[in-house]
Design an enzyme around this catalytic site. Structure first.
Site, PDB file in Angstrom:
ATOM      1  N   LYS A  99      28.665  27.489  38.737  1.00 34.39           N
ATOM      2  CA  LYS A  99      28.954  26.321  39.578  1.00 34.39           C
ATOM      3  C   LYS A  99      27.674  25.499  39.730  1.00 34.39           C
ATOM      4  O   LYS A  99      26.606  26.064  40.014  1.00 34.39           O
ATOM      5  CB  LYS A  99      29.439  26.774  40.951  1.00 34.39           C
ATOM      6  CG  LYS A  99      30.810  27.409  40.896  1.00 34.39           C
ATOM      7  CD  LYS A  99      31.348  27.762  42.253  1.00 34.39           C
ATOM      8  CE  LYS A  99      32.775  28.282  42.133  1.00 34.39           C
ATOM      9  NZ  LYS A  99      32.968  29.368  41.157  1.00 34.39           N
ATOM     10  N   ASP A 133      32.367  25.560  36.187  1.00 34.98           N
ATOM     11  CA  ASP A 133      33.538  25.574  37.074  1.00 34.98           C
ATOM     12  C   ASP A 133      33.630  24.228  37.779  1.00 34.98           C
ATOM     13  O   ASP A 133      32.613  23.569  38.015  1.00 34.98           O
ATOM     14  CB  ASP A 133      33.380  26.657  38.158  1.00 34.98           C
ATOM     15  CG  ASP A 133      33.531  28.078  37.613  1.00 34.98           C
ATOM     16  OD1 ASP A 133      33.989  28.240  36.470  1.00 34.98           O
ATOM     17  OD2 ASP A 133      33.187  29.013  38.360  1.00 34.98           O
ATOM     18  N   GLN A 162      41.311  19.995  37.096  1.00 33.63           N
ATOM     19  CA  GLN A 162      42.292  20.494  38.078  1.00 33.63           C
ATOM     20  C   GLN A 162      43.547  19.616  38.092  1.00 33.63           C
ATOM     21  O   GLN A 162      43.463  18.417  38.319  1.00 33.63           O
ATOM     22  CB  GLN A 162      41.652  20.479  39.472  1.00 33.63           C
ATOM     23  CG  GLN A 162      40.420  21.364  39.586  1.00 33.63           C
ATOM     24  CD  GLN A 162      39.439  20.834  40.619  1.00 33.63           C
ATOM     25  OE1 GLN A 162      39.219  19.628  40.733  1.00 33.63           O
ATOM     26  NE2 GLN A 162      38.810  21.752  41.356  1.00 33.63           N
ATOM     27  N   ARG A 181      38.851  24.155  30.507  1.00 35.02           N
ATOM     28  CA  ARG A 181      39.726  25.111  31.192  1.00 35.02           C
ATOM     29  C   ARG A 181      40.612  24.278  32.127  1.00 35.02           C
ATOM     30  O   ARG A 181      40.098  23.482  32.903  1.00 35.02           O
ATOM     31  CB  ARG A 181      38.906  26.101  32.021  1.00 35.02           C
ATOM     32  CG  ARG A 181      39.775  27.016  32.880  1.00 35.02           C
ATOM     33  CD  ARG A 181      38.983  27.685  33.998  1.00 35.02           C
ATOM     34  NE  ARG A 181      37.935  28.537  33.489  1.00 35.02           N
ATOM     35  CZ  ARG A 181      36.821  28.811  34.185  1.00 35.02           C
ATOM     36  NH1 ARG A 181      36.620  28.293  35.370  1.00 35.02           N
ATOM     37  NH2 ARG A 181      35.904  29.607  33.674  1.00 35.02           N
ATOM     38  N   ARG A 285      38.354  34.064  49.704  1.00 35.25           N
ATOM     39  CA  ARG A 285      39.217  33.048  49.088  1.00 35.25           C
ATOM     40  C   ARG A 285      40.371  33.691  48.320  1.00 35.25           C
ATOM     41  O   ARG A 285      41.477  33.159  48.291  1.00 35.25           O
ATOM     42  CB  ARG A 285      38.402  32.122  48.174  1.00 35.25           C
ATOM     43  CG  ARG A 285      37.528  31.149  48.970  1.00 35.25           C
ATOM     44  CD  ARG A 285      36.962  30.042  48.089  1.00 35.25           C
ATOM     45  NE  ARG A 285      36.038  30.546  47.096  1.00 35.25           N
ATOM     46  CZ  ARG A 285      34.743  30.805  47.330  1.00 35.25           C
ATOM     47  NH1 ARG A 285      34.233  30.590  48.522  1.00 35.25           N
ATOM     48  NH2 ARG A 285      33.969  31.258  46.373  1.00 35.25           N
ATOM     49  N   ARG A 286      40.115  34.869  47.734  1.00 40.33           N
ATOM     50  CA  ARG A 286      41.212  35.570  47.044  1.00 40.33           C
ATOM     51  C   ARG A 286      42.251  36.044  48.067  1.00 40.33           C
ATOM     52  O   ARG A 286      43.438  35.995  47.825  1.00 40.33           O
ATOM     53  CB  ARG A 286      40.703  36.784  46.247  1.00 40.33           C
ATOM     54  CG  ARG A 286      39.760  36.469  45.098  1.00 40.33           C
ATOM     55  CD  ARG A 286      40.411  35.760  43.923  1.00 40.33           C
ATOM     56  NE  ARG A 286      40.649  34.347  44.075  1.00 40.33           N
ATOM     57  CZ  ARG A 286      39.718  33.376  44.018  1.00 40.33           C
ATOM     58  NH1 ARG A 286      38.480  33.661  43.791  1.00 40.33           N
ATOM     59  NH2 ARG A 286      40.055  32.114  44.161  1.00 40.33           N
TER      60      ARG A 286
HETATM   61  C1  LIG Z   1      40.119  32.118  35.146  1.00 44.81           C
HETATM   62  C2  LIG Z   1      40.313  31.159  36.271  1.00 44.81           C
HETATM   63  C3  LIG Z   1      39.320  30.232  36.551  1.00 44.81           C
HETATM   64  C4  LIG Z   1      39.477  29.299  37.581  1.00 44.81           C
HETATM   65  N1  LIG Z   1      38.531  28.333  37.794  1.00 44.81           N
HETATM   66  C5  LIG Z   1      38.745  27.372  38.727  1.00 44.81           C
HETATM   67  C6  LIG Z   1      37.826  26.287  38.902  1.00 44.81           C
HETATM   68  O1  LIG Z   1      36.807  26.162  38.225  1.00 44.81           O
HETATM   69  N2  LIG Z   1      38.107  25.367  39.866  1.00 44.81           N
HETATM   70  C7  LIG Z   1      39.247  25.437  40.644  1.00 44.81           C
HETATM   71  O2  LIG Z   1      39.473  24.554  41.485  1.00 44.81           O
HETATM   72  N3  LIG Z   1      40.111  26.474  40.498  1.00 44.81           N
HETATM   73  C8  LIG Z   1      39.896  27.431  39.576  1.00 44.81           C
HETATM   74  N4  LIG Z   1      40.798  28.461  39.440  1.00 44.81           N
HETATM   75  C9  LIG Z   1      41.841  28.659  40.468  1.00 44.81           C
HETATM   76  C10 LIG Z   1      43.099  27.845  40.209  1.00 44.81           C
HETATM   77  O3  LIG Z   1      42.839  26.481  40.431  1.00 44.81           O
HETATM   78  C11 LIG Z   1      44.234  28.299  41.146  1.00 44.81           C
HETATM   79  O4  LIG Z   1      43.860  28.077  42.483  1.00 44.81           O
HETATM   80  C12 LIG Z   1      44.609  29.753  41.019  1.00 44.81           C
HETATM   81  O5  LIG Z   1      44.562  30.193  39.697  1.00 44.81           O
HETATM   82  C13 LIG Z   1      46.036  29.968  41.540  1.00 44.81           C
HETATM   83  O6  LIG Z   1      46.979  29.257  40.767  1.00 44.81           O
HETATM   84  P1  LIG Z   1      47.877  29.953  39.641  1.00 44.81           P
HETATM   85  O7  LIG Z   1      48.060  28.968  38.549  1.00 44.81           O
HETATM   86  O8  LIG Z   1      47.264  31.230  39.233  1.00 44.81           O
HETATM   87  O9  LIG Z   1      49.287  30.223  40.283  1.00 44.81           O
HETATM   88  P2  LIG Z   1      49.890  30.086  41.766  1.00 44.81           P
HETATM   89  O10 LIG Z   1      50.525  28.745  41.899  1.00 44.81           O
HETATM   90  O11 LIG Z   1      48.896  30.528  42.809  1.00 44.81           O
HETATM   91  O12 LIG Z   1      50.984  31.196  41.702  1.00 44.81           O
HETATM   92  C14 LIG Z   1      52.153  31.007  40.906  1.00 44.81           C
HETATM   93  C15 LIG Z   1      52.792  32.338  40.623  1.00 44.81           C
HETATM   94  O13 LIG Z   1      51.903  33.163  39.866  1.00 44.81           O
HETATM   95  C16 LIG Z   1      52.115  34.509  40.196  1.00 44.81           C
HETATM   96  N5  LIG Z   1      50.910  35.089  40.800  1.00 44.81           N
HETATM   97  C17 LIG Z   1      49.874  34.420  41.333  1.00 44.81           C
HETATM   98  N6  LIG Z   1      48.951  35.283  41.791  1.00 44.81           N
HETATM   99  C18 LIG Z   1      49.420  36.512  41.573  1.00 44.81           C
HETATM  100  C19 LIG Z   1      48.942  37.810  41.854  1.00 44.81           C
HETATM  101  N7  LIG Z   1      47.796  38.018  42.497  1.00 44.81           N
HETATM  102  N8  LIG Z   1      49.707  38.855  41.484  1.00 44.81           N
HETATM  103  C20 LIG Z   1      50.887  38.657  40.884  1.00 44.81           C
HETATM  104  N9  LIG Z   1      51.398  37.445  40.591  1.00 44.81           N
HETATM  105  C21 LIG Z   1      50.680  36.396  40.941  1.00 44.81           C
HETATM  106  C22 LIG Z   1      53.236  34.535  41.196  1.00 44.81           C
HETATM  107  O14 LIG Z   1      54.429  34.646  40.519  1.00 44.81           O
HETATM  108  C23 LIG Z   1      53.123  33.163  41.832  1.00 44.81           C
HETATM  109  O15 LIG Z   1      54.290  32.725  42.449  1.00 44.81           O
HETATM  110  C24 LIG Z   1      40.662  29.360  38.391  1.00 44.81           C
HETATM  111  C25 LIG Z   1      41.649  30.295  38.093  1.00 44.81           C
HETATM  112  C26 LIG Z   1      41.510  31.177  37.056  1.00 44.81           C
HETATM  113  C27 LIG Z   1      42.608  32.150  36.758  1.00 44.81           C
END
Ligand SMILES: Cc1cc2nc3c(=O)[nH]c(=O)nc-3n(C[C@H](O)[C@H](O)[C@H](O)COP(=O)(O)OP(=O)(O)OC[C@H]3O[C@@H](n4cnc5c(N)ncnc54)[C@H](O)[C@@H]3O)c2cc1C
Length: 304
Positions: A99, A133, A162, A181, A285-286
């Protein structure tokens, strides 16, 4: 309602500086080791090795929050360099994510730029890649400007776009050929700059995945959402996108079975592996993201 309250509670905790400082002394606690690969580079490299053995590639992220001084920014950049050294020495398959605020973006743009150049020179020496990121909206334009500048001298750097931002489609149009990404977006943004509705975010996400893939650019689809993953699989099939033009990405400790399954199906699956003693904010945050994670952590605490 309950879910929103919990989300805000954990986001609030994530910004607590005192807790953050205390956590550095505690060691990985409260089930944080489910999401954080270890406190030291050695531990993290070991985890990367284990993931590589399962057919997964990685991106390592040295965790850091609240960087306010030049010394802290330089120290953070040193960690990035050391991480690249360690990846090379161990011969593991991983690149680096970082970052810009960690390496001085809010302190002095020149400091941030020179830190970034030092990190990219090291990565270049090893034939490795660095992903910047994307942080909150307030840092978005600065990040894209610095990336554009760096790309004049380096081809081993990319960033994150994003889907929740209104500006995103225009950014994607301008970034043909850049390794991106693509994510939904993780920060709390105002409806003036970002879609408040999840449905709109998902639609925009699909749109930009298609745009970037069809422009022939390298695309990392970073999501745990099956709907998005299935959409991507259909799209690449329909348009005959070669498998070496895209990858899936997920976070360490989340949907680990699905990660292995995608790799088994022959897709490149990259795991984002955070490590370091500054784990507290990332962990909170997680927890904010998903109540099921809280249940998991509570179970772990009770059963100790
Ligand atoms: C590798 C990586 C890098 C990232 N880098 C950035 C970044 O640089 N900047 C940024 O703003 N954001 C980043 N993010 C975060 C991203 O923007 C989302 O906030 C985050 O990934 C949650 O969105 P999602 O697409 O996973 O699905 P969501 O909309 O959160 O979830 C959709 C569905 O996915 C499934 N799901 C989600 N989480 C789980 C779980 N823990 N267990 C089981 N099923 C689950 C469920 O079915 C859920 O209903 C990153 C994410 C990843 C994976």
């Amino acid at each position: 309602m309950m879910e929103t309250t919990m989300k805000n509670f954990f986001l609030f905790l994530s910004q607590n500086k005192l807790m953050n400082q205390a956590a550095k002394k505690w060691g990985l606690r409260f089930g944080a080791n489910r999401f954080v690969a270890g406190e030291t580079i050695r531990e993290a490299i070991q985890k990367v090795q284990n993931l590589n053995e399962k057919g997964l590639v990685c991106t390592l992220d040295h965790l850091g929050e609240f960087v306010f001084s030049r010394e802290e920014a330089i120290e953070s950049a040193d960690y990035c360099v050391k991480t690249l050294d360690a990846i090379h020495q161990a011969g593991v398959n991983s690149n680096l994510s970082l970052k810009l605020t960690q390496i001085g973006l809010d302190i002095d743009i020149d400091l941030c730029r020179s830190n970034m150049r030092r990190i990219l020179d090291t990565a270049k020496k090893y034939g490795n890649f660095v992903r910047i990121d994307m942080e909150d909206y307030g840092h978005c334009q600065q990040t894209l400007d610095l990336l554009e500048e760096l790309r004049r001298d380096y081809d081993n750097v990319g960033t994150v776009i994003q889907a929740y931002l209104y500006r995103t489609e225009k950014d994607i149009e301008k970034m043909k050929g850049v390794s991106l990404r693509l994510v939904k977006g993780a920060y709390k943004e105002s409806p003036e700059v970002a879609y408040p509705d999840k449905k709109d975010v998902d639609e925009n996400y699909k749109k930009i995945i298609k745009m970037h893939l069809l422009s022939g650019s390298y695309t990392a689809i970073a999501s745990h959402d099956d709907q998005i993953i299935e959409y991507t699989k259909r799209l690449v099939e329909e348009y005959k996108i070669p498998r070496d033009q895209f990858e899936f990405q997920m976070l360490y400790g989340i949907r680990t079975q699905a990660q292995v399954e995608l790799a088994r199906q022959g897709y490149t699956m990259r795991v984002y592996v955070p490590y370091g003693n500054d784990w507290y904010g990332y962990f909170m945050r997680r927890l904010a993201e998903r109540p099921a994670n809280v249940a998991f952590v509570l179970k772990g605490m009770v059963s100790k």
